[in-house]
Design an enzyme around this catalytic site. Sequence first.
Site, PDB file in Angstrom:
ATOM      1  N   GLU A 165       1.576 -16.582  -8.842  1.00 33.37           N
ATOM      2  CA  GLU A 165       0.568 -16.030  -9.770  1.00 33.37           C
ATOM      3  C   GLU A 165       1.111 -15.988 -11.189  1.00 33.37           C
ATOM      4  O   GLU A 165       0.372 -16.206 -12.150  1.00 33.37           O
ATOM      5  CB  GLU A 165       0.114 -14.642  -9.272  1.00 33.37           C
ATOM      6  CG  GLU A 165      -0.786 -14.784  -8.048  1.00 33.37           C
ATOM      7  CD  GLU A 165      -0.710 -13.643  -7.044  1.00 33.37           C
ATOM      8  OE1 GLU A 165      -0.230 -12.550  -7.396  1.00 33.37           O
ATOM      9  OE2 GLU A 165      -1.126 -13.863  -5.888  1.00 33.37           O
TER      10      GLU A 165
ATOM     11  N   GLU B 164       6.694 -19.820  -0.661  1.00 33.02           N
ATOM     12  CA  GLU B 164       5.307 -19.365  -0.554  1.00 33.02           C
ATOM     13  C   GLU B 164       4.368 -20.510  -0.939  1.00 33.02           C
ATOM     14  O   GLU B 164       4.082 -20.706  -2.126  1.00 33.02           O
ATOM     15  CB  GLU B 164       5.068 -18.188  -1.501  1.00 33.02           C
ATOM     16  CG  GLU B 164       5.927 -16.987  -1.215  1.00 33.02           C
ATOM     17  CD  GLU B 164       5.320 -15.727  -1.798  1.00 33.02           C
ATOM     18  OE1 GLU B 164       4.943 -14.846  -1.010  1.00 33.02           O
ATOM     19  OE2 GLU B 164       5.186 -15.625  -3.026  1.00 33.02           O
TER      20      GLU B 164
ATOM     21  N   GLY C 213       1.997  -9.987   0.967  1.00 36.30           N
ATOM     22  CA  GLY C 213       1.085  -9.447  -0.042  1.00 36.30           C
ATOM     23  C   GLY C 213       0.089  -8.504   0.600  1.00 36.30           C
ATOM     24  O   GLY C 213       0.393  -7.345   0.906  1.00 36.30           O
ATOM     25  N   GLY C 214      -1.116  -9.002   0.865  1.00 36.75           N
ATOM     26  CA  GLY C 214      -2.229  -8.188   1.354  1.00 36.75           C
ATOM     27  C   GLY C 214      -1.860  -7.236   2.487  1.00 36.75           C
ATOM     28  O   GLY C 214      -2.208  -6.041   2.437  1.00 36.75           O
TER      29      GLY C 214
ATOM     30  N   HIS D  84       6.818 -15.779  -9.075  1.00 32.54           N
ATOM     31  CA  HIS D  84       5.692 -15.767  -8.137  1.00 32.54           C
ATOM     32  C   HIS D  84       4.638 -16.766  -8.607  1.00 32.54           C
ATOM     33  O   HIS D  84       4.430 -16.945  -9.812  1.00 32.54           O
ATOM     34  CB  HIS D  84       5.099 -14.355  -8.042  1.00 32.54           C
ATOM     35  CG  HIS D  84       4.109 -14.225  -6.937  1.00 32.54           C
ATOM     36  ND1 HIS D  84       2.806 -14.644  -7.074  1.00 32.54           N
ATOM     37  CD2 HIS D  84       4.239 -13.785  -5.663  1.00 32.54           C
ATOM     38  CE1 HIS D  84       2.172 -14.441  -5.922  1.00 32.54           C
ATOM     39  NE2 HIS D  84       3.016 -13.925  -5.054  1.00 32.54           N
TER      40      HIS D  84
ATOM     41  N   GLY E 205      -2.953 -15.284  -0.042  1.00 30.65           N
ATOM     42  CA  GLY E 205      -4.202 -14.542  -0.178  1.00 30.65           C
ATOM     43  C   GLY E 205      -5.423 -15.287   0.339  1.00 30.65           C
ATOM     44  O   GLY E 205      -6.552 -14.900   0.080  1.00 30.65           O
TER      45      GLY E 205
ATOM     46  N   ASN F  14       4.880  -7.157  -1.442  1.00 28.75           N
ATOM     47  CA  ASN F  14       4.514  -7.349  -2.841  1.00 28.75           C
ATOM     48  C   ASN F  14       3.125  -6.748  -3.025  1.00 28.75           C
ATOM     49  O   ASN F  14       2.142  -7.323  -2.583  1.00 28.75           O
ATOM     50  CB  ASN F  14       4.527  -8.860  -3.156  1.00 28.75           C
ATOM     51  CG  ASN F  14       3.927  -9.174  -4.510  1.00 28.75           C
ATOM     52  OD1 ASN F  14       3.741  -8.278  -5.346  1.00 28.75           O
ATOM     53  ND2 ASN F  14       3.636 -10.453  -4.745  1.00 28.75           N
ATOM     54  N   TRP F  15       3.085  -5.597  -3.675  1.00 33.46           N
ATOM     55  CA  TRP F  15       1.810  -4.871  -3.780  1.00 33.46           C
ATOM     56  C   TRP F  15       0.905  -5.427  -4.869  1.00 33.46           C
ATOM     57  O   TRP F  15      -0.240  -4.998  -5.007  1.00 33.46           O
ATOM     58  CB  TRP F  15       2.062  -3.379  -4.014  1.00 33.46           C
ATOM     59  CG  TRP F  15       2.743  -2.699  -2.857  1.00 33.46           C
ATOM     60  CD1 TRP F  15       3.156  -3.268  -1.678  1.00 33.46           C
ATOM     61  CD2 TRP F  15       3.088  -1.319  -2.767  1.00 33.46           C
ATOM     62  NE1 TRP F  15       3.735  -2.325  -0.866  1.00 33.46           N
ATOM     63  CE2 TRP F  15       3.712  -1.112  -1.520  1.00 33.46           C
ATOM     64  CE3 TRP F  15       2.944  -0.223  -3.623  1.00 33.46           C
ATOM     65  CZ2 TRP F  15       4.176   0.134  -1.101  1.00 33.46           C
ATOM     66  CZ3 TRP F  15       3.413   1.015  -3.222  1.00 33.46           C
ATOM     67  CH2 TRP F  15       4.010   1.203  -1.967  1.00 33.46           C
ATOM     68  N   LYS F  16       1.419  -6.327  -5.682  1.00 28.28           N
ATOM     69  CA  LYS F  16       0.631  -6.930  -6.777  1.00 28.28           C
ATOM     70  C   LYS F  16      -0.022  -5.821  -7.620  1.00 28.28           C
ATOM     71  O   LYS F  16       0.552  -4.752  -7.753  1.00 28.28           O
ATOM     72  CB  LYS F  16      -0.388  -7.920  -6.206  1.00 28.28           C
ATOM     73  CG  LYS F  16       0.289  -8.959  -5.317  1.00 28.28           C
ATOM     74  CD  LYS F  16      -0.595 -10.106  -4.938  1.00 28.28           C
ATOM     75  CE  LYS F  16       0.197 -11.043  -4.029  1.00 28.28           C
ATOM     76  NZ  LYS F  16      -0.562 -12.227  -3.647  1.00 28.28           N
TER      77      LYS F  16
ATOM     78  N   SER G 227      -0.061 -15.116   3.503  1.00 31.82           N
ATOM     79  CA  SER G 227      -0.887 -14.594   4.586  1.00 31.82           C
ATOM     80  C   SER G 227      -0.094 -14.213   5.836  1.00 31.82           C
ATOM     81  O   SER G 227      -0.545 -14.439   6.958  1.00 31.82           O
ATOM     82  CB  SER G 227      -2.011 -15.580   4.929  1.00 31.82           C
ATOM     83  OG  SER G 227      -2.833 -15.801   3.788  1.00 31.82           O
TER      84      SER G 227
HETATM   85  P1  PGA Z   1      -0.432 -12.697   0.828  1.00 30.00           P
HETATM   86  O1  PGA Z   1       0.476 -12.766  -0.503  1.00 30.00           O
HETATM   87  O2  PGA Z   1       0.435 -12.157   1.927  1.00 30.00           O
HETATM   88  O3  PGA Z   1      -1.567 -11.779   0.465  1.00 30.00           O
HETATM   89  O4  PGA Z   1      -0.879 -14.083   1.116  1.00 30.00           O
HETATM   90  C1  PGA Z   1       1.810 -13.177  -0.437  1.00 30.00           C
HETATM   91  C2  PGA Z   1       2.432 -13.166  -1.817  1.00 30.00           C
HETATM   92  O5  PGA Z   1       1.725 -13.496  -2.779  1.00 30.00           O
HETATM   93  O6  PGA Z   1       3.624 -12.837  -1.995  1.00 30.00           O
END
Ligand code: PGA
Length: 252
Positions: free
Chosen positions: A97, A167, A234-235, A95, A173, A9-11, A213
């Site tokens: 967010e 998640e 994500g990251g 998600h 993050g 997930n590149w956000k 993470s």
């Molecule tokens: P993260 O994000 O790996 O940076 O913790 C995961 C996500 O939000 O899907």
Amino acid sequence: MRRPFIAGNWKLHKTTAEAVALVEALDSGLTDVADRDIVVAPVFTALTSAASVLSDSNIALAAQNCYPENQGAFTGEVSPALLKDAGCRYVIVGHSERRQLFGETDAFINRKVRAVLDTGMTVILCIGETLEEREGDKTFEVLERQVREGLQDIGAAAMDGVVIAYEPVWAIGTGKTASDAQAQQAHDFIRRLIADLFDKQVAERVRIVYGGSVKPGNVDGLLRQPDIDGALVGGASLKAEDFMRIVRFEAG
Ligand code: PGA
């Protein structure tokens, strides 16, 4: 046996040129991987360019969000039908967010789940508790509500088009990962809930992936757990090397 599922997930990161460079690197570095699903979710504006790079690839495209109507007076929104048209096979929905920053409710997320399934794409439904909910002993209650309401009015047959991403919000993050045992406990709970809501066959088939993470250094332990079928990253999905190592996790 459930086929492992690894998604990045590149956000809100990367220009079109940067996204193309990353999918090119992943595409050439992962051609030999045939036993797991590999998915990346760039921003909307990079989807069609990424799709042309990936037209003949074992890597599939996901969108990060959608609106639950296919057309109409919804200024600024993007529909599942258009995402499919742009080359997506998956859409991430719910998600944390989206829930936290944009106030998305379980009922609204359920409309998105149904709209994505109606196009024949697969939906990646994200659920997870906040730190406050975990500390208040509400984790299972929250997960149960998010699963029940997110999957409201979905038939057992349609569950083949659903991947669930657990998640925990406190692990997203933050560099804090759920321990292998904490994650397994939540996944086991979700799978039993799916058995209750649908049936045992659906529960055995549905893929439940962990996010929060995930990194090259912790992916192997997490994916060794019996109910963890993959990862939503994500990251660490923004760097080709790290994401490729995660895709090549060793669960054996
Ligand atoms: P993260 O994000 O790996 O940076 O913790 C995961 C996500 O939000 O899907």
